[in-house]
Design an enzyme around this catalytic site. Structure first.
Site, mmCIF file in Angstrom:
data_model
loop_
_atom_site.group_PDB
_atom_site.id
_atom_site.type_symbol
_atom_site.label_atom_id
_atom_site.label_comp_id
_atom_site.label_asym_id
_atom_site.label_seq_id
_atom_site.Cartn_x
_atom_site.Cartn_y
_atom_site.Cartn_z
ATOM 1 N N TYR A 50 -9.088 -2.162 2.535
ATOM 2 C CA TYR A 50 -9.526 -3.554 2.647
ATOM 3 C C TYR A 50 -8.353 -4.386 3.131
ATOM 4 C CZ TYR A 50 -11.097 -8.221 1.233
ATOM 5 O OH TYR A 50 -11.441 -9.548 1.215
ATOM 6 N N LYS A 71 0.870 -11.646 -2.185
ATOM 7 C CA LYS A 71 1.009 -11.448 -3.624
ATOM 8 C C LYS A 71 2.389 -11.854 -4.130
ATOM 9 C CE LYS A 71 -3.087 -9.398 -3.585
ATOM 10 N NZ LYS A 71 -4.308 -10.022 -4.054
ATOM 11 N N ASP A 117 -0.335 -2.676 5.925
ATOM 12 C CA ASP A 117 -0.826 -3.758 5.078
ATOM 13 C C ASP A 117 -0.193 -3.583 3.700
ATOM 14 O OD1 ASP A 117 -2.134 -5.515 3.435
ATOM 15 O OD2 ASP A 117 -4.143 -5.016 4.127
#
Length: 458
Positions: A163, A291, A263
């Site tokens: 994702y 994050k 990613d």
């Protein structure tokens, strides 16, 4: 600066937490929210649809703990989905944000903090240049546009269950919330309504950890592919660990001008100071982060070789912009977090040690209760799959017993442990987790595993 010791459990918390928790305020807030917000939540997995019950509405967070609107306290293993590596409400991060706010919350102009954070990110990751954005989705979206602009090609290759945010071109065979809410394996591409088939057809899909399939696809279509984008360690189909053969195939995919985009929105600064790519010895052309580099505030970034990054406006022809990019509050939180990590290099070993002990304790508890599980763990990331395993790709992950997971999740929740409300997510351990939290978590898990077995035998 050093990372503060784990916070003491809040006075309201007990390792023998009652199984009868108040939920009246959460119930009321959820009903109100559903009238004004789709599904009552602002991100799908929070709705608890795959695990049942009413989502808890949180009022505060500190150290390893969350406290909800009803005053219930939980040991938290989500950590705001990863950024709270130091624990919630860390003094250094809080003080940095408060200090920055004294000078204004947004400039819409350059500031010194974004320069310092960029220097820090580049210095640790090896990227030569970096551009800040406001989310992981923005980072992957921008990196993909840059790859197309730099190569002059239009196709992207991704892996099933990886994702990369809710960007149209990457919502194809995606993981986490899409797996959770669809409840089925292999949702037809595209994975979301509103994504045109024509756009989805620009994204090619291969199976994660299938090196021969990747080699074959690159041999056939590599000359058309602008970039291969991947999670170096998958966290969005549950934790999936790459094989040595697959990592080698990823490097081979760079041949012929295709760019490799890592990613690291979830794994960057989480699995090591240099992220998963540094830990695994990968050499991507571009990387995406989020994050932790925001310290809990909205931040994303993408970066890599200078010759590629200089294709981004205002130097190059690839346009990307953002009014709040480089926001002083977010930059200050990211700086404080990364500086604290640098000041305590032993933190990563402590996180791994705790998480490995958690994995071992959970495996033993499941065995004693007669419940079949497979646990994947690396660093401070872990997933308990309710199946025999092994689990190394999307197809295998989707064989998990989601009903058993839902029972276990509810068993943990009512005993004061806040686990990710989806079979297909990673949990995250922070520097604020210690012996008290580990013992309480394993005790709650033992009792929750017994409930699964009792339910199966009823």
């Amino acid at each position: 600066m050093t990372v503060t010791p784990p916070a003491q459990p809040p006075a309201a918390f007990s390792t023998a937490q009652s199984t009868a928790q108040a939920t009246g305020q959460s119930d009321s807030l959820f009903e109100r929210a559903k009238r004004v917000t789709p599904g009552g939540v602002n991100s799908p997995v929070r709705a608890f649809r795959s695990v049942g019950g009413v989502p808890r509405f949180m009022a505060s967070a500190d150290g390893a703990y969350l406290t909800d609107a009803d005053g219930n306290t939980y040991i938290d293993y989500i950590g705001s989905w990863g950024p709270m590596i130091l624990g919630h409400n860390h003094p250094a991060v809080r003080e940095a944000v408060v200090a920055a706010a004294q000078s204004g919350t947004s400039f819409g102009a350059p500031g010194w903090r974004e320069v310092e954070l960029a220097e820090l990110v580049c210095g640790v990751t090896g990227a030569q240049k970096v551009r800040f954005v406001n989310s992981g989705t923005e980072a992957t979206m921008s990196a993909l546009r840059l790859a197309r602009g730099f190569t002059g090609r239009k196709y992207t290759l991704k892996f099933r269950g990886n994702y990369h945010g809710h960007f149209d071109g990457l919502l194809v065979e995606a993981g986490s919330g899409l797996m959770t809410n669809a409840g089925v394996l292999g949702a037809a591409a595209p994975s979301s309504a509103g994504v045109p088939d024509e756009y989805a057809r620009l994204t090619l899909v291969s199976e994660y950890n299938d090196a021969p399939a990747l080699d074959a696809l690159m041999a056939a279509r590599g000359h058309e592919i602008a970039a291969v984008i991947f999670e170096p360690v998958v966290g969005n189909a549950g934790v999936l660990l790459p094989t040595t053969e697959f990592l080698s195939a990823l490097h081979r995919a760079r041949g012929g001008g295709t760019l490799l985009i890592a990613d690291e929105v979830m794994t960057g600064f989480r699995l090591s100071a240099s992220g998963a790519t540094g830990r695994l010895g990968l050499r991507p052309d571009l990387s995406c982060w989020g994050k932790i580099i925001g310290g809990g505030l909205p931040v994303g970034a993408y970066g890599g070789r200078a010759e590629i990054m200089d294709f981004v406006s205002p130097v190059g022809p690839v346009y990307q912009a953002g009014t709040l990019s480089g926001n002083p509050l977010a930059m200050s939180a990211g700086l404080a977090t990364l500086q604290a990590l640098q000041a305590d290099p032993g933190l990563y070993d402590r996180l791994e040690h705790y998480t490995a002990r958690l994995a071992g304790g959970l495996a033993q508890a499941a065995l004693e209760a007669g419940v079949t599980v497979c646990i994947n763990q690396i660093g401070s990331m872990l997933t308990v799959f309710f199946q025999a395993g092994p689990v190394s790709n999307y197809t295998e992950a989707a064989r998990s017993d989601t009903a058993a997971f839902a029972t276990w999740f509810q068993g943990l929740l009512k005993r004061g442990v806040y686990w990710a409300p989806s079979q297909y997510e990673s949990i995250f351990v922070s520097g604020a987790h210690g012996e008290t939290e580990l013992e309480a978590t394993l005790q709650a898990a033992r009792e929750a595993f017994v409930e699964i077995k009792a339910q199966a035998n009823a």
